[in-house]
Design a protein around this motif. Sequence first.
Motif, PDB file in Angstrom:
ATOM      1  N   VAL A  42      46.912  43.810  43.349  1.00 59.84           N
ATOM      2  CA  VAL A  42      47.913  44.817  43.177  1.00 59.84           C
ATOM      3  C   VAL A  42      47.068  46.053  44.050  1.00 59.84           C
ATOM      4  CG1 VAL A  42      48.768  43.884  41.070  1.00 59.84           C
ATOM      5  CG2 VAL A  42      46.722  45.351  41.211  1.00 59.84           C
ATOM      6  N   HIS A  43      46.130  45.818  44.433  1.00 61.75           N
ATOM      7  CA  HIS A  43      45.407  46.889  45.460  1.00 61.75           C
ATOM      8  C   HIS A  43      44.215  46.187  46.209  1.00 61.75           C
ATOM      9  CE1 HIS A  43      43.994  51.030  46.607  1.00 61.75           C
ATOM     10  NE2 HIS A  43      42.978  50.471  46.215  1.00 61.75           N
ATOM     11  N   GLU A  44      44.282  46.505  47.715  1.00 60.89           N
ATOM     12  CA  GLU A  44      43.179  46.390  48.430  1.00 60.89           C
ATOM     13  C   GLU A  44      42.387  47.768  48.828  1.00 60.89           C
ATOM     14  OE1 GLU A  44      43.018  45.211  53.146  1.00 60.89           O
ATOM     15  OE2 GLU A  44      44.684  44.873  51.970  1.00 60.89           O
ATOM     16  N   ASN A  45      41.276  47.734  48.539  1.00 60.31           N
ATOM     17  CA  ASN A  45      40.470  48.824  48.914  1.00 60.31           C
ATOM     18  C   ASN A  45      40.271  49.196  50.467  1.00 60.31           C
ATOM     19  OD1 ASN A  45      39.685  48.988  46.132  1.00 60.31           O
ATOM     20  ND2 ASN A  45      37.661  48.424  46.357  1.00 60.31           N
ATOM     21  N   VAL A  46      39.997  50.168  50.703  1.00 63.18           N
ATOM     22  CA  VAL A  46      40.099  50.797  51.983  1.00 63.18           C
ATOM     23  C   VAL A  46      39.599  50.093  53.132  1.00 63.18           C
ATOM     24  CG1 VAL A  46      39.403  52.755  53.746  1.00 63.18           C
ATOM     25  CG2 VAL A  46      40.210  52.890  51.218  1.00 63.18           C
ATOM     26  N   ASP A  47      38.318  49.263  52.689  1.00 64.19           N
ATOM     27  CA  ASP A  47      37.510  48.376  53.640  1.00 64.19           C
ATOM     28  C   ASP A  47      37.975  47.205  53.624  1.00 64.19           C
ATOM     29  OD1 ASP A  47      36.706  47.374  51.378  1.00 64.19           O
ATOM     30  OD2 ASP A  47      34.673  47.824  51.465  1.00 64.19           O
ATOM     31  N   GLY A  48      38.792  46.754  52.532  1.00 62.24           N
ATOM     32  CA  GLY A  48      39.758  45.446  52.940  1.00 62.24           C
ATOM     33  C   GLY A  48      38.685  44.240  52.562  1.00 62.24           C
ATOM     34  N   LYS A  49      37.550  44.419  51.790  1.00 63.60           N
ATOM     35  CA  LYS A  49      36.763  43.514  51.376  1.00 63.60           C
ATOM     36  C   LYS A  49      36.764  43.263  49.666  1.00 63.60           C
ATOM     37  CE  LYS A  49      33.446  44.447  54.922  1.00 63.60           C
ATOM     38  NZ  LYS A  49      32.298  44.805  55.414  1.00 63.60           N
ATOM     39  N   ILE A  50      37.469  44.165  48.974  1.00 60.21           N
ATOM     40  CA  ILE A  50      37.343  44.200  47.480  1.00 60.21           C
ATOM     41  C   ILE A  50      39.046  44.298  47.271  1.00 60.21           C
ATOM     42  CG2 ILE A  50      36.738  45.139  45.256  1.00 60.21           C
ATOM     43  CD1 ILE A  50      34.267  43.835  46.747  1.00 60.21           C
ATOM     44  N   PHE A  51      39.426  43.633  46.184  1.00 55.13           N
ATOM     45  CA  PHE A  51      40.937  43.570  45.917  1.00 55.13           C
ATOM     46  C   PHE A  51      40.879  43.628  44.340  1.00 55.13           C
ATOM     47  CE2 PHE A  51      40.475  41.263  49.833  1.00 55.13           C
ATOM     48  CZ  PHE A  51      41.171  41.794  50.622  1.00 55.13           C
ATOM     49  N   ILE A  52      41.837  44.450  43.928  1.00 56.39           N
ATOM     50  CA  ILE A  52      42.317  44.225  42.347  1.00 56.39           C
ATOM     51  C   ILE A  52      43.233  43.246  42.193  1.00 56.39           C
ATOM     52  CG2 ILE A  52      42.847  45.560  40.384  1.00 56.39           C
ATOM     53  CD1 ILE A  52      41.638  48.023  41.843  1.00 56.39           C
ATOM     54  N   VAL A  53      42.960  42.308  41.472  1.00 54.56           N
ATOM     55  CA  VAL A  53      44.034  41.169  41.177  1.00 54.56           C
ATOM     56  C   VAL A  53      44.297  41.298  39.622  1.00 54.56           C
ATOM     57  CG1 VAL A  53      44.404  38.612  41.045  1.00 54.56           C
ATOM     58  CG2 VAL A  53      42.608  39.939  42.913  1.00 54.56           C
ATOM     59  N   GLU A  54      45.609  41.135  39.495  1.00 53.92           N
ATOM     60  CA  GLU A  54      46.214  41.360  37.933  1.00 53.92           C
ATOM     61  C   GLU A  54      46.415  39.684  37.614  1.00 53.92           C
ATOM     62  OE1 GLU A  54      49.782  43.174  35.499  1.00 53.92           O
ATOM     63  OE2 GLU A  54      50.133  42.725  37.668  1.00 53.92           O
ATOM     64  N   PHE A  55      45.861  39.310  36.590  1.00 53.45           N
ATOM     65  CA  PHE A  55      46.373  37.880  36.055  1.00 53.45           C
ATOM     66  C   PHE A  55      47.128  38.178  34.653  1.00 53.45           C
ATOM     67  CE2 PHE A  55      42.093  37.587  38.427  1.00 53.45           C
ATOM     68  CZ  PHE A  55      42.440  36.590  39.121  1.00 53.45           C
ATOM     69  N   SER A  56      48.121  37.298  34.540  1.00 52.35           N
ATOM     70  CA  SER A  56      49.227  37.463  33.369  1.00 52.35           C
ATOM     71  C   SER A  56      49.346  36.173  32.950  1.00 52.35           C
ATOM     72  CB  SER A  56      50.574  37.929  34.237  1.00 52.35           C
ATOM     73  OG  SER A  56      50.536  39.030  34.876  1.00 52.35           O
ATOM     74  N   ASP A  57      50.012  36.433  31.637  1.00 48.19           N
ATOM     75  CA  ASP A  57      50.010  35.192  30.915  1.00 48.19           C
ATOM     76  C   ASP A  57      51.240  34.668  30.978  1.00 48.19           C
ATOM     77  OD1 ASP A  57      51.746  36.584  29.036  1.00 48.19           O
ATOM     78  OD2 ASP A  57      50.325  36.924  27.396  1.00 48.19           O
ATOM     79  N   ALA A  58      51.895  33.543  30.179  1.00 51.38           N
ATOM     80  CA  ALA A  58      53.340  32.999  30.662  1.00 51.38           C
ATOM     81  C   ALA A  58      54.561  34.060  30.018  1.00 51.38           C
ATOM     82  CB  ALA A  58      53.101  31.817  29.797  1.00 51.38           C
ATOM     83  N   ASN A  59      54.112  35.005  29.450  1.00 45.92           N
ATOM     84  CA  ASN A  59      55.070  36.061  29.091  1.00 45.92           C
ATOM     85  C   ASN A  59      55.158  37.228  29.896  1.00 45.92           C
ATOM     86  OD1 ASN A  59      56.186  34.561  26.799  1.00 45.92           O
ATOM     87  ND2 ASN A  59      54.161  35.274  25.775  1.00 45.92           N
ATOM     88  N   GLY A  60      54.085  37.074  30.999  1.00 45.59           N
ATOM     89  CA  GLY A  60      53.983  38.170  31.983  1.00 45.59           C
ATOM     90  C   GLY A  60      53.286  39.509  31.351  1.00 45.59           C
ATOM     91  N   ARG A  61      52.551  39.268  30.567  1.00 49.40           N
ATOM     92  CA  ARG A  61      51.703  40.334  30.030  1.00 49.40           C
ATOM     93  C   ARG A  61      50.177  40.122  30.767  1.00 49.40           C
ATOM     94  NH1 ARG A  61      53.345  39.334  23.932  1.00 49.40           N
ATOM     95  NH2 ARG A  61      53.503  37.431  24.632  1.00 49.40           N
ATOM     96  N   THR A  62      49.826  41.382  31.134  1.00 48.47           N
ATOM     97  CA  THR A  62      48.498  41.494  31.933  1.00 48.47           C
ATOM     98  C   THR A  62      47.431  40.854  30.953  1.00 48.47           C
ATOM     99  OG1 THR A  62      49.320  43.055  33.502  1.00 48.47           O
ATOM    100  CG2 THR A  62      46.978  42.900  33.242  1.00 48.47           C
ATOM    101  N   VAL A  63      46.712  40.070  31.391  1.00 49.28           N
ATOM    102  CA  VAL A  63      45.328  39.578  30.476  1.00 49.28           C
ATOM    103  C   VAL A  63      44.163  39.949  31.244  1.00 49.28           C
ATOM    104  CG1 VAL A  63      46.748  37.622  29.400  1.00 49.28           C
ATOM    105  CG2 VAL A  63      45.432  37.191  31.740  1.00 49.28           C
ATOM    106  N   ALA A  64      44.330  40.326  32.555  1.00 47.96           N
ATOM    107  CA  ALA A  64      43.061  40.882  32.994  1.00 47.96           C
ATOM    108  C   ALA A  64      43.395  41.453  34.405  1.00 47.96           C
ATOM    109  CB  ALA A  64      41.986  39.869  33.316  1.00 47.96           C
ATOM    110  N   LEU A  65      42.513  42.624  34.710  1.00 48.17           N
ATOM    111  CA  LEU A  65      42.493  43.091  35.941  1.00 48.17           C
ATOM    112  C   LEU A  65      41.033  42.934  36.544  1.00 48.17           C
ATOM    113  CD1 LEU A  65      44.732  46.281  35.371  1.00 48.17           C
ATOM    114  CD2 LEU A  65      45.024  44.564  37.345  1.00 48.17           C
ATOM    115  N   GLU A  66      40.842  42.500  37.746  1.00 52.82           N
ATOM    116  CA  GLU A  66      39.476  42.315  38.251  1.00 52.82           C
ATOM    117  C   GLU A  66      39.222  42.539  39.570  1.00 52.82           C
ATOM    118  OE1 GLU A  66      36.935  40.756  36.607  1.00 52.82           O
ATOM    119  OE2 GLU A  66      37.920  40.313  34.688  1.00 52.82           O
ATOM    120  N   ASP A  67      38.362  43.138  39.948  1.00 50.57           N
ATOM    121  CA  ASP A  67      37.808  43.650  41.219  1.00 50.57           C
ATOM    122  C   ASP A  67      37.096  42.533  41.783  1.00 50.57           C
ATOM    123  OD1 ASP A  67      38.821  46.286  41.058  1.00 50.57           O
ATOM    124  OD2 ASP A  67      36.851  46.809  40.179  1.00 50.57           O
TER     125      ASP A  67
END
Length: 81
Positions: A42-67
Amino acid sequence: MSWQVNSTRSLEVVGGEVKELDVVSLRSGRAGVAVGSHGTIVHENVDGKIFIVEFSDANGRTVALEDLAREELELISEFKP
C-alpha cells in the motif's frame, strides 16, 4: 523482464521490482502474520527499500500493516492498471 515458477509454485519476476498495489507473499513470519501470507503493498518508501504491506482476512478486514524490506517479500501478482 522474465517470469519463472519457483519451488513454491508462485510466479516471481526475475530482475523485477515490487511496487505499490502488487500482491506479495511474506517470506518470513511476523507477529500475527504467518509465512506465506499474501498481502498488498500500500506504500513504497522514497528509497524503495521498505514497503508497507496490508494483510487482510477472508472478509477483507485488515489484520496487519507491516513495514517490510524487499528481501522479505515474494512477488505473487503485479498490479496492472
